[in-house]
Design an enzyme around this catalytic site. Structure first.
Site, PDB file in Angstrom:
ATOM      1  N   HIS A  91      -5.179  -2.277  -8.238  1.00  0.00           N
ATOM      2  CA  HIS A  91      -4.253  -3.068  -7.668  1.00  0.00           C
ATOM      3  C   HIS A  91      -4.699  -3.628  -6.476  1.00  0.00           C
ATOM      4  O   HIS A  91      -4.667  -2.989  -5.373  1.00  0.00           O
ATOM      5  CB  HIS A  91      -2.883  -2.468  -7.689  1.00  0.00           C
ATOM      6  CG  HIS A  91      -1.718  -3.360  -7.595  1.00  0.00           C
ATOM      7  ND1 HIS A  91      -1.380  -4.184  -6.281  1.00  0.00           N
ATOM      8  CD2 HIS A  91      -0.752  -3.507  -8.215  1.00  0.00           C
ATOM      9  CE1 HIS A  91      -0.368  -4.878  -6.536  1.00  0.00           C
ATOM     10  NE2 HIS A  91       0.229  -4.432  -7.557  1.00  0.00           N
TER      11      HIS A  91
ATOM     12  N   HIS B 179       1.560   4.391  -0.388  1.00  0.00           N
ATOM     13  CA  HIS B 179       1.222   3.811   0.772  1.00  0.00           C
ATOM     14  C   HIS B 179       2.069   4.490   2.003  1.00  0.00           C
ATOM     15  O   HIS B 179       2.908   4.714   2.143  1.00  0.00           O
ATOM     16  CB  HIS B 179       1.674   2.211   0.623  1.00  0.00           C
ATOM     17  CG  HIS B 179       0.994   1.314   1.547  1.00  0.00           C
ATOM     18  ND1 HIS B 179       1.593   0.097   1.904  1.00  0.00           N
ATOM     19  CD2 HIS B 179      -0.164   1.554   2.294  1.00  0.00           C
ATOM     20  CE1 HIS B 179       0.704  -0.517   2.849  1.00  0.00           C
ATOM     21  NE2 HIS B 179      -0.306   0.308   3.107  1.00  0.00           N
TER      22      HIS B 179
ATOM     23  N   GLU C 143       8.163  -2.592   6.751  1.00  0.00           N
ATOM     24  CA  GLU C 143       8.193  -3.486   5.565  1.00  0.00           C
ATOM     25  C   GLU C 143       9.733  -3.376   5.201  1.00  0.00           C
ATOM     26  O   GLU C 143      10.363  -2.445   4.840  1.00  0.00           O
ATOM     27  CB  GLU C 143       7.548  -2.989   4.264  1.00  0.00           C
ATOM     28  CG  GLU C 143       5.987  -2.880   4.439  1.00  0.00           C
ATOM     29  CD  GLU C 143       5.502  -1.955   3.377  1.00  0.00           C
ATOM     30  OE1 GLU C 143       5.937  -1.702   2.341  1.00  0.00           O
ATOM     31  OE2 GLU C 143       4.113  -1.722   3.433  1.00  0.00           O
TER      32      GLU C 143
ATOM     33  N   TYR D 224      12.350  -4.316  -9.814  1.00  0.00           N
ATOM     34  CA  TYR D 224      11.065  -4.151  -9.163  1.00  0.00           C
ATOM     35  C   TYR D 224       9.960  -3.187  -9.916  1.00  0.00           C
ATOM     36  O   TYR D 224      10.686  -2.357 -10.117  1.00  0.00           O
ATOM     37  CB  TYR D 224      11.138  -3.721  -7.528  1.00  0.00           C
ATOM     38  CG  TYR D 224       9.925  -3.684  -6.888  1.00  0.00           C
ATOM     39  CD1 TYR D 224       8.950  -4.656  -6.970  1.00  0.00           C
ATOM     40  CD2 TYR D 224       9.669  -2.544  -6.117  1.00  0.00           C
ATOM     41  CE1 TYR D 224       7.867  -4.412  -6.026  1.00  0.00           C
ATOM     42  CE2 TYR D 224       8.466  -2.430  -5.220  1.00  0.00           C
ATOM     43  CZ  TYR D 224       7.784  -3.364  -5.300  1.00  0.00           C
ATOM     44  OH  TYR D 224       6.552  -3.242  -4.488  1.00  0.00           O
TER      45      TYR D 224
END
EC number: 1.13.11.5
Length: 439
Positions: free
Chosen positions: A293, A336, A342, A351
């Site tokens: 990804h 992450h 964010e 999502y």
């Protein structure tokens, strides 16, 4: 709106990003060959609206000339409005390293227009330094009546989530629906009408450099958000007199002034500093067709650049419908920890990194170096999925405001009843699979 360019022109839009536009609502209202004639046509006043310094490089210079019935200076003095919802102060609550997520807020039960319905969730920097951003929600159930607004602190990127919104600006009208965005430049006056009676959505108030399209690098000359899909309104004006109110946001506070006419009285204008809208469904998504990804920067729609190459003050990123074709790869966004912070919202659908708890109209915040990623259910499904065939993600649209500065929640956000106190539990089901004897 899935309209052709001919239909968009018929609906009152001009195509292109930061183009040098010229438009008039009356024939001959634009002066020919000059900006400020001794006497403008139709008895209009010439007024320049500057979005950048006079001496900014031509490629980055933004300004428009407006030809209006009365100059923008014609109003009574401003007085301070006492309120505690629409803010630019982000030092009242210590920012937390905890992951935060909010359920969708309920609609107001009393008459509330767009401006009164804005509540600040978080932000960083400030309008005095002209850097950073404010992140807000809006919840409204009433059109603005005899009331107008402008923001001197920054441009407003508005993301409708529920209900159509009509932005009647001094430079023309924009009709916007969920999965479209609108950007209102700093200083442009407008009012908001609600065709569906109620509306909810998100706002990124950009205190820094104007939003721009990102460079495409090795992608080439086409891809991501294409310039021709951005729509700017044609000139339209109001010639109304009455007892009206002009509200301004200036240095983090709201101010009001009486005004005896509609300030949306621009009969013609030309320039490249103007409101625009964009349909997120027209985004040309780039992805991997081999393995892994890619970084989420491939989903970048707009950026507010900083003085540091490769680092933006704000990135506006979307996660829309797309095909996942990576073989022998973990297909959802990976786990992450990020130097940047964010703030995410969900416009529609689900999502792909969160199976539950992240609902349309909700939001999440993962600040600098706070671990985040797929929840336990998503991880379990993704690690056992058949990756020999492509997977089509449909009926979804999530977005992210990413900034290099820590995003600091306001007291409203930190104490909101919609704050999910158990958000952290979505990762607690991630079990140990390590076995040093089995690779």
């Amino acid at each position: 709106m899935n309209l052709t360019h001919t239909q968009l022109a018929e609906h009152g839009y001009m195509s292109g990003f930061a183009n040098e536009f010229a438009t008039e609502a009356l024939p001959g209202a634009l002066p020919v060959g000059q900006n400020s004639p001794q006497r403008a046509p139709y008895g209009l006043y010439a007024e320049q609206l500057s979005g950048t310094a006079f001496t900014a490089p031509r490629a980055h210079n933004r300004r428009s000339w407006l030809y209006r019935i009365r100059p923008g200076a014609v109003h009574k003095p401003f007085t301070l409005v006492e309120q505690s919802r629409f803010l630019s102060r982000f030092d009242e609550v210590p920012p937390s390293p905890n992951q935060m997520r909010w359920s969708p807020p309920a609609m107001p039960t009393t008459p509330t227009d767009f401006i009164d319905g804005i509540v600040t969730m978080a932000g960083n920097g400030g309008p005095d330094a002209m850097t950073g951003c404010g992140i807000h929600l809006y919840l409204a159930n009433q059109s603005m009546q005899d009331r107008f607004f402008y923001n001197a602190d920054g441009e407003m990127l508005i993301v409708p989530q529920q209900g159509r919104v009509r932005f009647v600006t001094e430079m023309g009208r924009l009709d916007v629906e969920p999965q479209e965005i609108v950007v209102i430049p700093r200083g442009v006056r407008f009012r908001v009408e609600l065709p569906d009676g109620e509306a909810r959505g998100y706002i990124c108030e950009n205190y820094g450099a104007l939003f721009k399209l990102p460079d495409l690098g090795v992608i080439g000359s086409n891809g991501l958000a294409n310039p021709r899909d951005f729509m700017t309104p044609v000139a339209a004006y109001e010639d109304r007199e009455g007892d009206f109110e002009l509200v301004a946001k200036f240095q983090g506070n709201l101010w009001r002034a009486d005004i005896g006419h509609s300030p949306l009285d621009v009969v013609a204008w030309h320039g490249n500093f103007a409101p625009y809208k964009y349909d997120l469904r027209r985004f040309n998504t780039i992805g991997s067709i081999s393995f892994d990804h890619p970084d989420p920067s491939i989903f970048l729609v707009l950026q507010s650049p900083s003085d540091t190459p490769g680092v933006d003050t704000i990135d506006f990123v979307i996660f829309g419908p797309r095909w996942l074709a990576m073989e022998n790869s973990f297909r959802p966004p990976w786990f992450h920890r990020n130097i940047a912070s964010e703030f995410m919202g969900l416009i529609t659908g689900v999502y792909d990194a969160k199976a539950d708890g992240f609902a349309p109209g909700g939001a999440s915040l993962h600040n600098c170096m706070s671990g985040h990623g797929p929840d336990a259910d998503t991880f379990a499904k993704a690690t056992s999925a058949d990756t020999s065939t492509p997977h089509h993600i449909t009926d979804t649209m999530a977005f992210m405001f990413e900034t290099p500065g820590v995003i600091r929640p306001t007291p409203y956000a930190a104490r909101s009843a919609s704050l999910q106190q158990d958000y952290y539990t979505c990762w607690q089901g991630l079990k140990k699979h390590f076995n040093p004897n089995v690779r």
